[in-house]
Scaffold this motif. Structure first.
Motif, PDB file in Angstrom:
ATOM      1  N   PHE A   1      36.169  48.177  51.150  1.00  0.00           N
ATOM      2  CA  PHE A   1      35.753  47.343  50.018  1.00  0.00           C
ATOM      3  C   PHE A   1      36.952  46.990  49.133  1.00  0.00           C
ATOM      4  O   PHE A   1      37.166  45.804  48.812  1.00  0.00           O
ATOM      5  N   PHE A   2      37.743  48.001  48.769  1.00  0.00           N
ATOM      6  CA  PHE A   2      38.857  47.732  47.845  1.00  0.00           C
ATOM      7  C   PHE A   2      39.975  46.944  48.533  1.00  0.00           C
ATOM      8  O   PHE A   2      40.674  46.152  47.881  1.00  0.00           O
ATOM      9  N   MET A   3      40.146  47.161  49.845  1.00  0.00           N
ATOM     10  CA  MET A   3      41.150  46.355  50.562  1.00  0.00           C
ATOM     11  C   MET A   3      40.753  44.883  50.592  1.00  0.00           C
ATOM     12  O   MET A   3      41.609  44.000  50.468  1.00  0.00           O
ATOM     13  N   MET A   4      39.461  44.619  50.766  1.00  0.00           N
ATOM     14  CA  MET A   4      38.997  43.228  50.767  1.00  0.00           C
ATOM     15  C   MET A   4      39.248  42.575  49.402  1.00  0.00           C
ATOM     16  O   MET A   4      39.584  41.387  49.310  1.00  0.00           O
ATOM     17  N   LYS A   5      39.075  43.358  48.336  1.00  0.00           N
ATOM     18  CA  LYS A   5      39.285  42.813  46.991  1.00  0.00           C
ATOM     19  C   LYS A   5      40.757  42.528  46.721  1.00  0.00           C
ATOM     20  O   LYS A   5      41.109  41.704  45.871  1.00  0.00           O
ATOM     21  N   MET A   6      41.639  43.251  47.444  1.00  0.00           N
ATOM     22  CA  MET A   6      43.078  43.061  47.246  1.00  0.00           C
ATOM     23  C   MET A   6      43.636  41.927  48.094  1.00  0.00           C
ATOM     24  O   MET A   6      44.784  41.508  47.915  1.00  0.00           O
ATOM     25  N   MET A   7      42.821  41.416  49.035  1.00  0.00           N
ATOM     26  CA  MET A   7      43.316  40.351  49.916  1.00  0.00           C
ATOM     27  C   MET A   7      43.577  39.059  49.131  1.00  0.00           C
ATOM     28  O   MET A   7      42.799  38.708  48.233  1.00  0.00           O
ATOM     29  N   PRO A   8      44.646  38.357  49.470  1.00  0.00           N
ATOM     30  CA  PRO A   8      44.908  37.076  48.800  1.00  0.00           C
ATOM     31  C   PRO A   8      43.943  36.001  49.279  1.00  0.00           C
ATOM     32  O   PRO A   8      43.295  36.131  50.310  1.00  0.00           O
ATOM     33  N   GLY A   9      43.838  34.928  48.523  1.00  0.00           N
ATOM     34  CA  GLY A   9      42.980  33.809  48.926  1.00  0.00           C
ATOM     35  C   GLY A   9      41.590  33.938  48.351  1.00  0.00           C
ATOM     36  O   GLY A   9      41.300  34.803  47.512  1.00  0.00           O
ATOM     37  N   THR A  10      40.727  33.051  48.798  1.00  0.00           N
ATOM     38  CA  THR A  10      39.366  33.003  48.285  1.00  0.00           C
ATOM     39  C   THR A  10      38.392  32.878  49.456  1.00  0.00           C
ATOM     40  O   THR A  10      38.735  32.311  50.495  1.00  0.00           O
ATOM     41  N   PRO A  11      37.179  33.405  49.307  1.00  0.00           N
ATOM     42  CA  PRO A  11      36.213  33.271  50.404  1.00  0.00           C
ATOM     43  C   PRO A  11      35.624  31.876  50.519  1.00  0.00           C
ATOM     44  O   PRO A  11      34.979  31.561  51.522  1.00  0.00           O
ATOM     45  N   PHE A  12      35.853  31.005  49.507  1.00  0.00           N
ATOM     46  CA  PHE A  12      35.279  29.652  49.540  1.00  0.00           C
ATOM     47  C   PHE A  12      36.301  28.687  50.134  1.00  0.00           C
ATOM     48  O   PHE A  12      37.362  28.439  49.546  1.00  0.00           O
ATOM     49  N   THR A  13      35.999  28.170  51.318  1.00  0.00           N
ATOM     50  CA  THR A  13      36.965  27.328  52.029  1.00  0.00           C
ATOM     51  C   THR A  13      37.203  25.986  51.328  1.00  0.00           C
ATOM     52  O   THR A  13      38.248  25.389  51.445  1.00  0.00           O
ATOM     53  N   ASN A  14      36.212  25.508  50.616  1.00  0.00           N
ATOM     54  CA  ASN A  14      36.338  24.192  49.975  1.00  0.00           C
ATOM     55  C   ASN A  14      36.493  24.329  48.461  1.00  0.00           C
ATOM     56  O   ASN A  14      35.986  23.514  47.702  1.00  0.00           O
TER      57      ASN A  14
END
Length: 310
Positions: free
Chosen positions: A24-37
């Motif tokens: 969970f915390f690794m996903m929150k640290m990932m760069p970028g956004t889950p919304f492609t548009n």
């Protein structure tokens, strides 16, 4: 034995909690956004979407909500795949992955045990050398390279099997063959080593002195005792096949959970990545638990040792 199994289940649940928290915390640290548009969204639209998925809340609140949902078997909702629940995504793609993995593991285990046993019985002969060469080749060639070769020669050139996509059981043959070679080679090498030791044991000599033929001695005494250590690697190998099928599924365009995992990573679909990571962890730990239980069943010395500790 019951106490041992309950203890292992406790460790399994504890490990799952750690895996879920770290993921969970690794996903929150990932760069970028889950919304492609996201670039095409207005500030108001982005605010509404963040509210819809709970991304506007503090991370600790999102963590508690996620862990509470996990207790009810809810992995969340996919950001990218038509707002489907992650559980539905995994279940819908489970059948092809399980079929390919099970076929590969059964084929690899049976042929690996036979190859290792033949190699040990014919130690230092040309049969042993040939079996050793096959084992080394199987370990050295990655499954995705073998998959491409099988795809080119058996599907494209000879047109025996489908090249790609899922069209029932025939589509599972080439991916299963590609995945089966690695466990086949590892089990064969392990089986050979164990069986050579067993065949040099005193009780094997005693069996021969009693008048048992070579094959009677091998079947009655050598084979079973050689299989005990082999069982310990079959569980982890099964889990490795499921996780290692990600690349092979993509090569053959198989709509399995491995392909889904790769797509989710490419699109930053956090709930699906976390759900599949936990799913793979559960499979891996269940395989280890089954391996330990089987090991206790086939080797009475372990049960005696456990009773002695009590």
């Amino acid at each position: 034995m019951t106490k041992y199994i309950l203890k292992r289940i406790f460790y399994l649940l504890l490990t799952l909690f750690i895996v879920a928290s770290v993921t969970f915390f690794m996903m929150k640290m990932m760069p970028g956004t889950p919304f492609t548009n996201q670039d095409k969204l207005s500030a108001e639209q982005l605010k509404i979407m963040n509210q819809q998925y709970g991304l506007n809340k503090p991370i600790w609140q999102q963590y508690i909500t996620y862990m509470l949902n996990l207790l009810h078997g809810d992995f969340g909702t996919s950001f990218q795949f038509n707002n489907q629940s992650v559980s539905t995504l995994i279940i819908s793609r489970l059948k092809p992955s399980m079929l390919i993995g099970a076929q590969a593991m059964i084929l690899g285990s049976v042929l690996g045990i036979i190859l290792g046993a033949i190699s040990a019985i014919n130690k230092n002969s040309w049969v042993d050398s040939l079996a050793t060469f096959v084992s080394i080749l199987g370990i050295s060639v990655p499954s995705f390279v073998l998959g491409v070769l099988l795809q080119f020669y058996l599907a494209f050139k000879m047109k025996i099997f489908p090249i790609a996509l899922w069209d029932g059981w025939r589509s599972s043959i080439l991916p299963s063959l590609a995945l089966a070679v690695s466990p086949l080679a590892q089990i064969a090498r392990f089986m050979r080593t164990e069986m050579v030791d067993v065949l040099n044991s005193d009780y094997i000599e005693l069996s021969k002195a009693k008048g048992n033929t070579k094959w009677q001695t091998v079947v009655k005494h050598a084979l079973r005792n050689s299989l005990i250590p082999v069982i310990t690697i079959i569980g982890p190998l099964t889990a490795n096949i499921l996780t290692g099928s990600m690349v092979v599924e993509n090569i053959f365009s198989i709509p399995g959970i491995g392909e889904q995992f790769v797509k989710s990573i490419m699109t930053n679909d956090y709930p699906t990545i976390m759900g599949l990571t936990i799913f793979y962890s559960v499979i891996f730990m269940i395989m280890l638990l089954i391996t330990d239980i089987l090991y206790m069943i086939v080797d009475p010395r372990i049960r005696l040792t456990s009773k002695g500790r009590k």
